[in-house]
Design an enzyme around this catalytic site. Structure first.
Site, PDB file in Angstrom:
ATOM      1  N   HIS A 100     114.467  90.952 -23.981  1.00  0.00           N
ATOM      2  CA  HIS A 100     114.069  92.126 -24.756  1.00  0.00           C
ATOM      3  C   HIS A 100     113.507  91.667 -26.102  1.00  0.00           C
ATOM      4  O   HIS A 100     114.187  91.020 -26.892  1.00  0.00           O
ATOM      5  CB  HIS A 100     115.281  93.029 -24.983  1.00  0.00           C
ATOM      6  CG  HIS A 100     115.016  94.180 -25.899  1.00  0.00           C
ATOM      7  ND1 HIS A 100     114.413  95.344 -25.469  1.00  0.00           N
ATOM      8  CD2 HIS A 100     115.261  94.345 -27.219  1.00  0.00           C
ATOM      9  CE1 HIS A 100     114.304  96.176 -26.488  1.00  0.00           C
ATOM     10  NE2 HIS A 100     114.820  95.596 -27.564  1.00  0.00           N
TER      11      HIS A 100
ATOM     12  N   GLU B 172     118.879  90.388 -25.035  1.00  0.00           N
ATOM     13  CA  GLU B 172     118.111  90.274 -26.272  1.00  0.00           C
ATOM     14  C   GLU B 172     118.142  88.830 -26.745  1.00  0.00           C
ATOM     15  O   GLU B 172     118.928  88.003 -26.282  1.00  0.00           O
ATOM     16  CB  GLU B 172     118.671  91.206 -27.346  1.00  0.00           C
ATOM     17  CG  GLU B 172     117.707  91.439 -28.501  1.00  0.00           C
ATOM     18  CD  GLU B 172     118.095  92.620 -29.372  1.00  0.00           C
ATOM     19  OE1 GLU B 172     117.247  93.081 -30.150  1.00  0.00           O
ATOM     20  OE2 GLU B 172     119.247  93.080 -29.272  1.00  0.00           O
TER      21      GLU B 172
ATOM     22  N   ASP C 203     118.154  89.883 -16.238  1.00  0.00           N
ATOM     23  CA  ASP C 203     116.995  89.330 -16.958  1.00  0.00           C
ATOM     24  C   ASP C 203     115.869  90.345 -16.916  1.00  0.00           C
ATOM     25  O   ASP C 203     114.925  90.224 -16.131  1.00  0.00           O
ATOM     26  CB  ASP C 203     116.571  87.997 -16.336  1.00  0.00           C
ATOM     27  CG  ASP C 203     115.469  87.307 -17.137  1.00  0.00           C
ATOM     28  OD1 ASP C 203     115.323  87.620 -18.331  1.00  0.00           O
ATOM     29  OD2 ASP C 203     114.750  86.473 -16.556  1.00  0.00           O
TER      30      ASP C 203
END
Length: 755
Positions: A678, A735, A726
């Site tokens: 992310h 993240e 993932d």
């Protein structure tokens, strides 16, 4: 001319003409290739989009000047989305000169729940894209929308084809899942432990064989059955090939019909990882052009947030407005000044800059350098040309140069003299609304704001600046003195305002909270660093007055930005000082006792990691594991006992592939590795026009209590070690962050130096 319906406001969009598809048909849209002009009228648009139609394309001029993606929308209603049904959204689009686009199949009423999404930054060339998704809920009404807002200039959008097919089989997993034999997919160290985990039921020992890259058998033995491993909920065996020490690449383990991913036996792998992990920080710098000659062409970009349009910061940033302050803090608060807070690192997937996260990340980068000074011999961590950054070759070690970029930012966040809370540090600064990605930082249009100072942020600044002063003293004495003055001023301001806490807002005001209502640990940490730098007994007296001086500071889930007492204890134990030998003995004894406890945990874990908190895996579990490893590594530095070194080496295997999912959590390391994290700017998985996450970046890792909708839906009922996906939509498991990569630099440097 075809009539187009234009509506203002999302609520009114539902009044659009609703196309009712044949529910027996797989195709949900009336004319996927725009072959029939009569059916174009089923589409609607907001008033800032003016359309024209030609056979085979629906095009329109999108007015510039909008801010959010949903400020300009093209859409069609009457779509059905049924829970559990699988759909395929396919598009062919173009834009001239180009602009942002988000195609979303979503609920047709508030809260506009998105089920399938394609995001692209368009160009004049046609782009094809598709996505398969399973609807998590039934939505009637539902709609397909193209969000086209967020461009500062006018542009032309063309939709050449769009299809939404129901009844689609899920796309097959081309990877075939992880191999049954889980290994460190990067490298085992000569002289170190070499263990792998076989996922297989049964208590019968299995024969394993180690083969070289030529196919030659070089070692063999029997597995040890472990039974059910609780954190992975898998039945496993252990393979131990520690006696084999020949360096080489392309080794594989074989058990029956199962073969492991390839791996190396090498002394060099962790030196490369140290460099890659450290190089990440240049790529996330704010306020400077990121140049291809240092970062690589994929990561080159203009400086972000320098006040150049469309950016609206960070060179002159004011405080949140009174209305927002009342909502955030429960009472009015404002400031009459603006600060130049350009520079520093972007915190994580977003573009916020948070002092508490920046403080501990800076401290651990500095710590990797200081550990090399005190225990690393001729460590390359002391080098001036370690990594490609603009400062390389300036006579200052690169790790210090990189830390300085953040130190300068941290000091810039201080309240000016003569103002209320003078000397305190603003807790954070970010947009007054969340920036919607993917987007590069120089394109961010959100108004940047300072949030109220906090005691925690002020003490983070004091600790990091004091440590920086100590390490810069021989390279830049004037800068070191400036840092020390800032550290003392910040500590004194925190003493005057000991309970100014950052509130919990659940991230509703454009950035994370980083709330913390216990700052006793930060006081302990800052006083300890000031003592280690100055040798002044007054600072030691403050540290000794803390409940953390002799209290427990090491916990199963490690330490982090909210709990820094363990970091202070490690610094007191390992940095040379004039502390009384009796005090030093007690401090070092507590570190060794904690290391022994982590080794006890590790011996019970079938995958070799020294992390097993009772409440399950936490947010950022990978960095929590590394922090535990740093405690054990420090015990090795203090005692020289090989069992601590070997334990750290084995625990690293988990991060590099020897885990429940068989994935390396470090991008670019291994055969199967995290690469869809992310991030607003490293968003290739969402939009291929953006760069991939850089090599050497650490993913957050399994989280037993995921907080994002995608992970909650996808990981329902997951085993603790398997609560990871993932996918860029899973910010709570996937993240990337500066305070996760900094300890990765530390531990990679330790492993590189203890070969």
């Amino acid at each position: 001319m075809t009539h187009f319906k234009a509506m203002i406001g999302l609520t009114a969009l539902l009044a659009a003409f609703a196309f009712q598809p044949d529910l027996k048909a797989a195709e949900q849209l009336p004319d996927p290739t725009f072959a029939q002009a009569a059916l174009v009228g089923d589409w609607w648009a907001t008033p800032n989009i003016k359309f024209d139609y030609q056979r085979g394309a629906l095009c329109g001029s999108v007015a510039g000047g909008s801010v959010q993606p949903w400020d300009a929308i093209l859409g069609i209603n009457g779509v059905r989305l049924d829970k559990g049904e699988t759909y395929r959204l396919s598009i062919i689009v173009s834009g001239d000169p180009g602009g942002p686009m988000r195609a979303i199949a979503q609920k047709g009423a508030e809260p506009w729940i998105a089920e399938g999404e394609i995001t692209r930054r368009l160009s004049p060339d046609k782009q094809s894209a598709s996505t398969d998704f399973e609807a998590g809920s039934t939505h009637r009404p539902a709609q397909l929308v193209f969000q086209l807002g967020g461009s500062e200039r006018d542009w032309r959008f063309c939709l050449h084809s769009v299809s939404l097919l129901s009844g689609q089989a899920s796309a097959p997993d081309s990877s075939g899942g992880p191999a049954a034999i889980r290994v460190n997919q990067t490298a085992y160290l000569p002289g170190g432990p070499k263990r792998a985990t076989l996922v297989q039921a049964g208590r019968t020992a299995q024969t394993w064989t180690l083969i070289s890259n030529t196919g030659a058998r070089v070692a063999s033995g029997k597995t040890r059955a472990n039974g059910l491993d609780m954190s992975s909920e898998l039945e496993v065996h252990t393979i131990d090939f520690s006696d084999f020490d020949t360096p080489g690449d392309g080794y594989r383990l074989v058990v029956g019909g199962e073969t492991s991913p390839p791996f190396s036996i090498s002394r060099e792998a962790y030196a490369a990882l140290r460099n890659d992990a450290l190089s990440y920080f240049y790529k996330v710098r704010s306020g400077i052009d990121i140049e291809a000659k240092y970062a690589g062409k994929d990561y080159a970009r203009p400086a972000g947030h320098l006040g150049k349009a469309p950016n609206r910061g960070d060179t002159s940033v004011g405080c949140v407005d009174t209305r927002t302050a009342r909502k955030v803090y429960g009472k009015a608060w404002s400031c009459g000044y603006k600060l130049n807070v350009a520079g520093g690192w972007y915190d994580a997937g977003d573009f916020g800059k948070y002092v508490v996260n920046g403080g501990i990340a800076t401290a651990q980068l500095l710590g990797s350098y200081e550990r090399a000074v005190n225990y690393g011999g001729r460590s390359q961590a002391l080098s001036d040309r370690l990594v490609p950054i603009p400062e390389a070759g300036n006579g200052v070690p690169d790790i210090l140069d990189e830390a300085r970029w953040e130190l300068d930012f941290l000091v810039s966040m201080m309240v000016p003299e003569g103002e209320p809370y003078a000397g305190m540090a603003h807790h954070k600064m970010h947009g007054n609304r969340w920036t919607i990605g993917p987007i590069l930082p120089h394109r961010d249009r959100e108004q940047r704001v300072l949030h109220r100072p906090s005691t925690a942020a002020t003490l983070n600044l004091a600790a990091a600046a004091a440590q920086g002063a100590r390490l810069f003293a021989r390279h830049d004495p004037a800068y070191a003195q400036w840092l020390l003055s800032a550290a003392i001023r910040a500590y004194e301001a925190a003493e005057a305002n000991p309970k100014l806490y950052a509130p919990v807002t659940n991230g509703t005001f454009g950035g994370g909270d980083y709330s913390d209502d216990d700052v006793s640990d930060e006081f302990y940490w800052a006083a300890s660093e000031l003592y280690l730098t100055t040798g002044d007994a007054a600072w030691l007296k403050r540290a000794k007055a803390s409940p953390h001086w002799s209290g427990p500071v090491f916990y199963p889930d490690g330490f982090n930005w909210r709990a820094t007492a363990a970091l202070a204890r490690l610094q007191l134990a390992s940095v040379p000082s004039n502390m009384a030998s009796s005090d030093l003995r007690k401090i070092r004894s507590s570190v060794i006792k904690a290391a022994d406890a982590y080794l006890k945990v590790q011996r019970k874990e079938a995958f070799g990691l020294m992390y097993s908190p009772d409440q399950g895996f936490g947010w950022g579990s990978n960095q929590s594991l590394i922090q535990n490893m740093i405690v054990v590594a420090t015990a090795y530095d203090l005692t020289g006992k090989i069992n601590y070194l070997q334990a750290v080496r084995e625990s690293m295997d988990y991060l590099l592939g020897r885990n429940a999912l068989g994935i390396s959590y470090v991008t670019g390391y291994g055969t199967l590795y995290a690469q869809r994290q992310h991030s607003n700017m490293f968003a290739h998985a969402t939009d291929p026009s953006y760069p991939k996450p850089p090599k050497g970046v650490l993913a957050g890792g399994p989280n037993s209590q995921p907080a994002d909708d995608f992970a909650i839906k996808t990981l329902r009922g997951c085993a603790p070690q398997a609560c990871y996906v993932d996918d860029p939509r899973s910010f709570s498991t996937n993240e990337i962050a500066i305070n996760w990569n900094a300890p990765l630099v530390w531990i990679a440097s330790f492993l590189a130096d203890t070969r």
